[in-house]
Design a protein around this motif. Structure first.
Motif, PDB file in Angstrom:
ATOM      1  N   UNK A   3      -8.431  10.649 -10.661  1.00  0.00           N
ATOM      2  CA  UNK A   3      -8.971   9.770  -9.608  1.00  0.00           C
ATOM      3  C   UNK A   3      -7.870   9.243  -8.667  1.00  0.00           C
ATOM      4  N   UNK A   4      -7.039  10.166  -8.238  1.00  0.00           N
ATOM      5  CA  UNK A   4      -5.955   9.800  -7.318  1.00  0.00           C
ATOM      6  C   UNK A   4      -6.459  10.019  -5.885  1.00  0.00           C
ATOM      7  N   UNK A   5      -6.282   9.029  -5.036  1.00  0.00           N
ATOM      8  CA  UNK A   5      -6.670   9.278  -3.640  1.00  0.00           C
ATOM      9  C   UNK A   5      -5.444   9.744  -2.850  1.00  0.00           C
ATOM     10  N   UNK A   6      -5.647  10.767  -2.057  1.00  0.00           N
ATOM     11  CA  UNK A   6      -4.533  11.407  -1.349  1.00  0.00           C
ATOM     12  C   UNK A   6      -5.079  12.159  -0.144  1.00  0.00           C
ATOM     13  N   UNK A   7      -4.159  12.619   0.689  1.00  0.00           N
ATOM     14  CA  UNK A   7      -4.534  13.541   1.763  1.00  0.00           C
ATOM     15  C   UNK A   7      -3.687  14.804   1.601  1.00  0.00           C
ATOM     16  N   UNK A   8      -4.269  15.950   1.915  1.00  0.00           N
ATOM     17  CA  UNK A   8      -3.534  17.217   1.773  1.00  0.00           C
ATOM     18  C   UNK A   8      -3.498  17.960   3.102  1.00  0.00           C
ATOM     19  N   UNK A   9      -2.336  18.508   3.412  1.00  0.00           N
ATOM     20  CA  UNK A   9      -2.161  19.285   4.646  1.00  0.00           C
ATOM     21  C   UNK A   9      -1.548  20.630   4.277  1.00  0.00           C
ATOM     22  N   UNK A  10      -2.038  21.678   4.891  1.00  0.00           N
ATOM     23  CA  UNK A  10      -1.514  23.022   4.616  1.00  0.00           C
ATOM     24  C   UNK A  10      -0.689  23.507   5.801  1.00  0.00           C
ATOM     25  N   UNK A  11       0.472  24.074   5.505  1.00  0.00           N
ATOM     26  CA  UNK A  11       1.297  24.582   6.609  1.00  0.00           C
ATOM     27  C   UNK A  11       0.728  25.917   7.097  1.00  0.00           C
ATOM     28  N   UNK A  12       0.852  26.102   8.398  1.00  0.00           N
ATOM     29  CA  UNK A  12       0.301  27.336   8.978  1.00  0.00           C
ATOM     30  C   UNK A  12       1.382  28.245   9.538  1.00  0.00           C
ATOM     31  N   UNK A  13       2.579  27.718   9.678  1.00  0.00           N
ATOM     32  CA  UNK A  13       3.673  28.525  10.228  1.00  0.00           C
ATOM     33  C   UNK A  13       4.996  27.861   9.851  1.00  0.00           C
ATOM     34  N   UNK A  28       4.223   8.203   0.582  1.00  0.00           N
ATOM     35  CA  UNK A  28       4.868   9.192  -0.292  1.00  0.00           C
ATOM     36  C   UNK A  28       4.444  10.573   0.181  1.00  0.00           C
ATOM     37  N   UNK A  29       5.423  11.366   0.581  1.00  0.00           N
ATOM     38  CA  UNK A  29       5.109  12.734   1.019  1.00  0.00           C
ATOM     39  C   UNK A  29       5.599  13.699  -0.053  1.00  0.00           C
ATOM     40  N   UNK A  30       4.666  14.474  -0.577  1.00  0.00           N
ATOM     41  CA  UNK A  30       4.986  15.393  -1.674  1.00  0.00           C
ATOM     42  C   UNK A  30       4.959  16.827  -1.153  1.00  0.00           C
ATOM     43  N   UNK A  31       6.104  17.477  -1.188  1.00  0.00           N
ATOM     44  CA  UNK A  31       6.193  18.869  -0.748  1.00  0.00           C
ATOM     45  C   UNK A  31       5.749  19.767  -1.891  1.00  0.00           C
ATOM     46  N   UNK A  32       4.799  20.645  -1.617  1.00  0.00           N
ATOM     47  CA  UNK A  32       4.340  21.600  -2.629  1.00  0.00           C
ATOM     48  C   UNK A  32       4.667  22.992  -2.090  1.00  0.00           C
ATOM     49  N   UNK A  33       5.689  23.607  -2.654  1.00  0.00           N
ATOM     50  CA  UNK A  33       6.130  24.908  -2.149  1.00  0.00           C
ATOM     51  C   UNK A  33       7.501  25.220  -2.697  1.00  0.00           C
ATOM     52  N   UNK A  34       8.312  25.864  -1.867  1.00  0.00           N
ATOM     53  CA  UNK A  34       9.677  26.184  -2.270  1.00  0.00           C
ATOM     54  C   UNK A  34      10.659  25.221  -1.617  1.00  0.00           C
ATOM     55  N   UNK A  35      11.943  25.528  -1.785  1.00  0.00           N
ATOM     56  CA  UNK A  35      12.981  24.664  -1.217  1.00  0.00           C
ATOM     57  C   UNK A  35      12.871  24.559   0.306  1.00  0.00           C
ATOM     58  N   UNK A  36      12.372  25.626   0.938  1.00  0.00           N
ATOM     59  CA  UNK A  36      12.222  25.607   2.400  1.00  0.00           C
ATOM     60  C   UNK A  36      11.213  24.560   2.838  1.00  0.00           C
ATOM     61  N   UNK A  37      10.147  24.405   2.070  1.00  0.00           N
ATOM     62  CA  UNK A  37       9.123  23.401   2.397  1.00  0.00           C
ATOM     63  C   UNK A  37       9.702  21.999   2.235  1.00  0.00           C
ATOM     64  N   UNK A  96       0.846  -1.204   0.000  1.00  0.00           N
ATOM     65  CA  UNK A  96       0.000   0.000   0.000  1.00  0.00           C
ATOM     66  C   UNK A  96       0.884   1.258   0.000  1.00  0.00           C
ATOM     67  N   UNK A  97       0.576   2.196  -0.888  1.00  0.00           N
ATOM     68  CA  UNK A  97       1.361   3.427  -0.930  1.00  0.00           C
ATOM     69  C   UNK A  97       0.421   4.609  -0.738  1.00  0.00           C
ATOM     70  N   UNK A  98       0.449   5.183   0.446  1.00  0.00           N
ATOM     71  CA  UNK A  98      -0.410   6.332   0.702  1.00  0.00           C
ATOM     72  C   UNK A  98       0.283   7.606   0.242  1.00  0.00           C
ATOM     73  N   UNK A  99      -0.517   8.497  -0.346  1.00  0.00           N
ATOM     74  CA  UNK A  99       0.051   9.740  -0.891  1.00  0.00           C
ATOM     75  C   UNK A  99      -0.415  10.928  -0.045  1.00  0.00           C
ATOM     76  N   UNK A 100       0.560  11.699   0.391  1.00  0.00           N
ATOM     77  CA  UNK A 100       0.264  12.875   1.216  1.00  0.00           C
ATOM     78  C   UNK A 100       0.899  14.098   0.573  1.00  0.00           C
TER      79      UNK A 100
END
Ligand SMILES: Nc1ncnc2c1ncn2[C@@H]1O[C@H](COP(=O)(O)OP(=O)(O)OP(=O)(O)O)[C@@H](O)[C@H]1O
Length: 325
Positions: A32-42, A63-72, A1-5
């Motif tokens: 139709x990709x199943x995933x969970x999304x989290x937004x950074x707050x600080x 699998x954790x996918x960073x969406x942002x800049x190099x800092x993220x 199982x490969x969960x995508x975040x």
């Protein structure tokens, strides 16, 4: 199982990343990709989220996918670094995006997502090197692009705190913020003496502007600080800029954009696996452009330590060829 975040920094590049995410969400729904999304707050939140996801996966592949800049991405890496079940990926939406340059990830976020989904389906991750920093207080910090101490860290610290970055980002000129702060600080900064021990051998510099330790060629939003660095070779590439007049520093800085600075005698390029950085006074330090405190620091290469979803056909020798990104 490969969960995508997905971990999204909605503030990256002045909120551009939030807009990008809306487009990516549509693609994910269509596919139709199943995933969970989290937004950074600080600041630091991506590291916490990444660590929580990695721990809760309890050994299952995630699998954790960073969406942002190099800092993220830096924060995601630091949250997941100790979990071998986690692979990471990156969708570039920041102002600098040096990781995507150095690792051949498409510049356009939607293309990066399509390529990522294809790779997830067809290939295993590529194992890439990371760097590990141990601070004076015995804290471990990992980096994937580069770390540095001295003048460059002062600049990245000021960039991170500046309003000008936001202003320039608005006109898609974010990368010039480094040039602005370089010019602002170069007439007042005082070079220091630095001792750098690389794999047991000591190198001393009487008047060092900065040292950078690179895992891949690019830094500061596209400058080719370490043209020969490869994230697959188990080595870190050390660049020390020293004994330069202020005017010559300006000249040499321009040549960094195409890697020409390495021809100057005041630029020493070395490689190694274990690096100890000492300076005559405490110097600001950064890792992947994020402030990490001060020297002294110890840095070591972690060979093929991080599974990253990249183009499965990416040749190891091609990572620094992405010149016209
Ligand atoms: N919700 C938030 N509010 C404010 N800052 C945040 C938030 N989420 C993350 N951050 C911080 O924003 C900083 C910059 O993030 P990031 O590097 O992703 O974007 P960027 O600066 O636009 O891109 P780049 O590093 O490629 O130039 C990081 O230090 C991160 O910790």
């Amino acid at each position: 199982m490969n969960n995508i975040y997905f971990i999204i920094n909605p503030q990256a590049k002045n909120g551009y990343c939030q807009k990008v995410w809306s487009q990516l969400e549509k693609i994910l729904m269509e596919q139709k990709i199943s995933y969970m999304a989290f937004f950074t707050e600080y600041s630091g939140h991506a590291e916490e989220i990444s660590q929580t996801i990695a721990a809760k996966a309890e050994g299952n592949r995630a699998t954790i996918i960073a969406v942002g800049g190099d800092g993220t991405l830096h924060e995601v890496l630091n949250g997941a670094a100790l979990f071998s079940n986690v692979q990471v990926a990156f969708i570039p939406c920041g102002s600098g995006n040096d990781f995507s340059r150095g690792f051949g990830i498409p510049k356009k976020p939607s293309q990066a997502l399509f390529s990522l989904l294809k790779e997830l389906d067809q290939h295993n991750p590529l194992f890439v090197d990371t760097g590990k920093i141990v601070t004076k207080d015995n804290k471990d910090i990992y980096f994937i692009n580069n770390m540095g101490a001295g003048f460059d860290a002062l600049i990245s610290r000021e960039v991170n705190r500046s309003r000008i970055k936001r202003l320039l980002n608005r006109f898609s000129l974010g990368k010039f913020v480094y040039v602005y702060f370089l010019l602002k600080n170069m007439f007042t900064y005082k070079p220091v003496s630095m001792d750098i021990k690389i794999d047991g051998r000591k190198y001393s510099f009487d008047s060092a502007w900065f040292v950078t330790v690179s895992n891949q060629p690019f830094y500061g939003g596209g400058m080719k600080i370490s043209p020969d660095a490869s994230p697959f070779d188990g080595l870190l590439n050390i660049t020390v800029v020293h004994d330069l007049s202020r005017i010559k520093l300006l000249f040499v800085s321009i040549t960094v954009f195409w890697g020409g600075h390495t021809k100057f005698k005041e630029v020493t390029a070395l490689t190694g696996r274990s690096i100890k950085i000492h300076s005559s006074g405490a110097l600001f330090a950064h890792a992947d452009g994020e402030d990490i405190g001060y020297t002294p620091l110890e840095v070591s290469a972690c060979h093929k330590a991080l599974p990253v979803i990249l183009d499965g056909n990416l040749k190891e020798e091609e990572v620094n060829m992405n010149d016209f990104y």
